[in-house]
Design an enzyme around this catalytic site. Structure first.
Site, PDB file in Angstrom:
ATOM      1  N   HIS A  47      38.793  30.631  51.486  1.00  0.00           N
ATOM      2  CA  HIS A  47      40.245  30.386  51.534  1.00  0.00           C
ATOM      3  C   HIS A  47      40.747  30.326  52.979  1.00  0.00           C
ATOM      4  CE1 HIS A  47      41.274  34.988  51.139  1.00  0.00           C
ATOM      5  NE2 HIS A  47      41.461  34.628  52.374  1.00  0.00           N
ATOM      6  N   ASP A  69      51.056  33.359  56.152  1.00  0.00           N
ATOM      7  CA  ASP A  69      51.281  33.868  54.799  1.00  0.00           C
ATOM      8  C   ASP A  69      51.907  35.256  54.826  1.00  0.00           C
ATOM      9  OD1 ASP A  69      49.014  35.105  55.821  1.00  0.00           O
ATOM     10  OD2 ASP A  69      47.634  34.152  54.427  1.00  0.00           O
ATOM     11  N   GLU A 121      43.684  29.654  47.891  1.00  0.00           N
ATOM     12  CA  GLU A 121      42.451  30.012  47.202  1.00  0.00           C
ATOM     13  C   GLU A 121      41.746  28.745  46.701  1.00  0.00           C
ATOM     14  OE1 GLU A 121      41.412  32.925  47.483  1.00  0.00           O
ATOM     15  OE2 GLU A 121      42.754  34.484  46.726  1.00  0.00           O
ATOM     16  N   ASN A 135      35.594  33.591  50.319  1.00  0.00           N
ATOM     17  CA  ASN A 135      35.487  32.535  49.305  1.00  0.00           C
ATOM     18  C   ASN A 135      35.957  31.177  49.849  1.00  0.00           C
ATOM     19  OD1 ASN A 135      38.237  32.809  49.439  1.00  0.00           O
ATOM     20  ND2 ASN A 135      38.558  33.338  47.292  1.00  0.00           N
TER      21      ASN A 135
END
Ligand code: GLP
Length: 248
Positions: free
Chosen positions: A143, A72, A148, A141
């Site tokens: 990801h 990313d 996400e 979380n």
């Protein structure tokens, strides 16, 4: 498919887990010097790259034939921006080993035509022969990359908005605390196309995400749970990150 226990290696410290991941990558390059690596950023990976750089300096590994694709990149940041993942990778790895930088790729953050840039990235991975080993961290979380919660299991490289907890978690990497609010990330489907996936998670803050990644089937609320469908995933954990699982 292998069971979770077959794929998990737990180490007494974050350093020991990172060293083991680095050794796994080095061994991969010894057997396949022209390997295509999928690389990851995040504080968790810093000791992995430090180990690899030290091994390179000892003459134990070469990147001369290697091609890399990072997961990313933040949107709208120039590659020269110190907060960009390009700068981060240069600083941590690429500037210190014998890799041909023309074969180190990150999603194009400065592109204005996002969809074309994302399609091009997918095509380049395919042209390179696909990713042999994808290194992967995990967000608090759940990801993976910047996929996400809510990301589809067959998602591909695309522009995404970052969640508030990701912005908060990553503020420490920016001098002014201002994290770009969007990024281009490989999709979950892109990640699952890798032939092998090596996940490194360390610290108590990752324990819940690690546990959720293995609970039940794929849940859109926990992108890392998609890894259950892959069949060739190695999890490298320290005892803190593995703790919730051990207690579960
Ligand atoms: C970042 C990256 C992820 C990384 C994760 C964990 O946002 N995009 O690829 O795995 O968050 O980062 P850290 O290792 O700093 O906890």
């Amino acid at each position: 498919m292998k069971t979770f226990a077959d794929q998990q290696h737990t180490f007494p410290s974050p350093q020991a887990a990172a060293d083991a991941v680095a050794m796994h990558i080095i061994n991969t390059l010894k057997t396949k010097p022209h390997a295509v690596l999928g690389l990851a950023t995040g504080a968790t990976m810093e000791p992995v790259y430090a180990y690899i750089v030290a091994a390179f300096k000892r003459g134990e590994v070469s990147f001369a034939g290697v091609t890399t694709f990072n997961l990313d990149e933040y949107a709208g940041l120039a590659p020269s921006d110190p907060g960009s993942y390009r700068s981060t990778m240069d600083r941590l790895l690429f500037d210190h080993v014998d890799i041909d930088k023309n074969r180190t790729f990150l999603p194009e953050a400065s592109a204005t035509a996002w969809e074309a840039a994302a399609e091009r990235y997918e095509a380049m991975i395919v042209e390179a022969g696909g990713i042999d080993l994808q290194l992967l961290g995990i967000g608090r979380n759940g990801h993976i990359g910047f996929n996400e919660p809510g990301s589809l299991i067959d998602s591909r490289t695309r522009l995404v908005e970052l969640h508030a907890d990701t912005l908060a978690a990553n503020a420490r990497f920016f001098a002014d605390g201002q994290v770009p609010k969007s990024a281009i990330t490989m999709g979950i489907g892109t990640i699952l196309s890798a032939r092998e996936i090596v996940v490194l998670a360390t610290g108590a803050a990752k324990a819940e995400a690690v546990n959720r990644a293995h609970s039940g089937a794929f849940s859109i609320d926990c992108p890392a749970s998609a890894l259950q469908t892959h069949g060739n995933v190695l999890w490298f954990l320290d005892t803190d990150a593995a703790n919730a699982r051990a207690a579960a």
